[in-house]
Design an enzyme around this catalytic site. Structure first.
Site, PDB file in Angstrom:
ATOM      1  N   LYS A  66       0.799  -1.232   0.000  1.00 30.40           N
ATOM      2  CA  LYS A  66       0.000   0.000   0.000  1.00 30.40           C
ATOM      3  C   LYS A  66       0.832   1.283   0.000  1.00 30.40           C
ATOM      4  O   LYS A  66       0.406   2.294  -0.549  1.00 30.40           O
ATOM      5  CB  LYS A  66      -0.941   0.024   1.209  1.00 30.40           C
ATOM      6  CG  LYS A  66      -2.063  -0.987   1.119  1.00 30.40           C
ATOM      7  CD  LYS A  66      -3.011  -0.828   2.300  1.00 30.40           C
ATOM      8  CE  LYS A  66      -4.019  -1.956   2.314  1.00 30.40           C
ATOM      9  NZ  LYS A  66      -5.063  -1.754   3.334  1.00 30.40           N
ATOM     10  N   ASP A 103      -9.813   2.745   2.595  1.00 29.07           N
ATOM     11  CA  ASP A 103      -9.849   2.091   3.916  1.00 29.07           C
ATOM     12  C   ASP A 103     -10.494   3.002   4.967  1.00 29.07           C
ATOM     13  O   ASP A 103     -11.288   2.537   5.789  1.00 29.07           O
ATOM     14  CB  ASP A 103      -8.429   1.730   4.385  1.00 29.07           C
ATOM     15  CG  ASP A 103      -7.860   0.550   3.612  1.00 29.07           C
ATOM     16  OD1 ASP A 103      -8.652  -0.295   3.141  1.00 29.07           O
ATOM     17  OD2 ASP A 103      -6.625   0.475   3.489  1.00 29.07           O
TER      18      ASP A 103
END
Ligand code: ATR
Length: 281
Positions: A66, A103
């Site tokens: 990420k 997220d």
């Protein structure tokens, strides 16, 4: 022809994302192909370039990639730039990638819409100071919580996260030992990877009142010990991160296809299948 999507990560075999996006595709009548691609850090860049050459339209990026993927993006959303992590790539018309991070919105959507928790004015304890804690803390501040205490085993990382959040009036740090004797929090978010390596966090029972909400960002086995501890000391509402997973996927789907799917059925299906996943409402 169906557009092509994928999730890149390592490990990736147990990813639920292909299944979630297939369910969204059926619901919205948008045909697509969505694969899980195992991508070790050493080969990820070339694998992503291949995917792009082959016409890949978008991708989800998961651990451990990420942060790595940020430098491969020509454009970043504000939230992705602030947290320094991307979990959703969209291929622009010029062929370059735009990076988003869903997220944070996934967590807030799960808490506030699915579980109907008003985050405004809440006193929050975030356990951990890694990538997952960073996304959670930025999102919770944006959702108007009153304060966040960041507790992490390694003090420097907690301080670095607090510095990045840049809201000294609302954010403080604490070593785990300093949690002893603190009054109960409204919301405790476990963002550590302790559950993945089988370690129990020794949390004082005084942190939990009956109305404390306990939330683990992971789901399945990794969340079990923390949520069981929360319930054992009286917290009446405890949730794992399955809902967050489904919501972050819905946010990614909306970025790619312009429609936010309803997550109710796929969440219920996944929840019903895995009795080891803990939740109590
Ligand atoms: P992620 O990207 O999933 O957040 P990470 O960046 O490796 O992963 O962060 C893991 C977090 O879990 C860190 O806050 C880590 O604490 P340290 O910064 O002290 O390493 C925390 N963590 C992992 N194992 C732990 C354990 N056994 N007890 C307490 N904290 C733990």
């Amino acid at each position: 022809m169906s557009k092509r999507f994928a999730v890149f990560g390592d490990p990736i075999a147990h990813s639920l994302s292909p299944r979630i996006h297939a369910a969204f595709s059926r619901q919205t009548n948008i045909p697509l192909r969505y694969d899980a691609i195992r991508a070790p850090a050493a080969t990820f860049e070339s694998q992503l370039a291949d995917f792009s050459r082959e016409g890949g339209a978008g991708a989800n990026i998961t651990l451990p990639l990420k942060a790595t993927v940020v430098s491969l993006c020509a454009e970043l959303s504000d939230f992705a730039r602030r947290i320094g992590a991307v979990n959703t790539l969209s291929r622009r018309l010029d062929g370059h990638w735009r990076g988003d991070n869903t997220d944070g919105p996934g967590l807030i959507g799960d808490l506030s819409v699915r579980h109907r928790i008003d985050l405004c004015g809440r006193r929050v304890l975030v356990l951990g100071a890694g990538g997952a804690a960073r996304a959670a803390a930025f999102a919770l501040l944006e959702a108007h919580v009153e304060s966040i205490t960041i507790a992490n085993r390694t003090r420097e990382r907690a301080v670095a996260l607090a510095d990045a959040l840049a809201e000294p009036d609302r954010v403080t740090t604490a070593l785990p030992a300093a949690l002893d004797g603190m009054p109960a929090f409204d919301l405790i978010v476990d963002a550590t990877s302790a559950g993945h390596n089988g370690t129990d966090l020794a949390l004082p029972s005084t942190l939990f009142a009956s109305n404390t909400i306990a939330y683990h960002l992971s789901y399945g086995k990794a969340a079990t010990s923390f949520l069981a501890r929360a319930r054992a000391v009286g917290a009446q509402r405890s949730f794992d991160g399955l809902g967050m997973l489904v919501e972050q996927a819905a946010e990614a789907f909306a970025i790619w296809h312009g429609i936010r799917p309803d997550t109710t059925n796929i969440y219920a299906d996944l929840r019903a299948e895995d009795v080891r996943i803990l939740v109590s409402e």
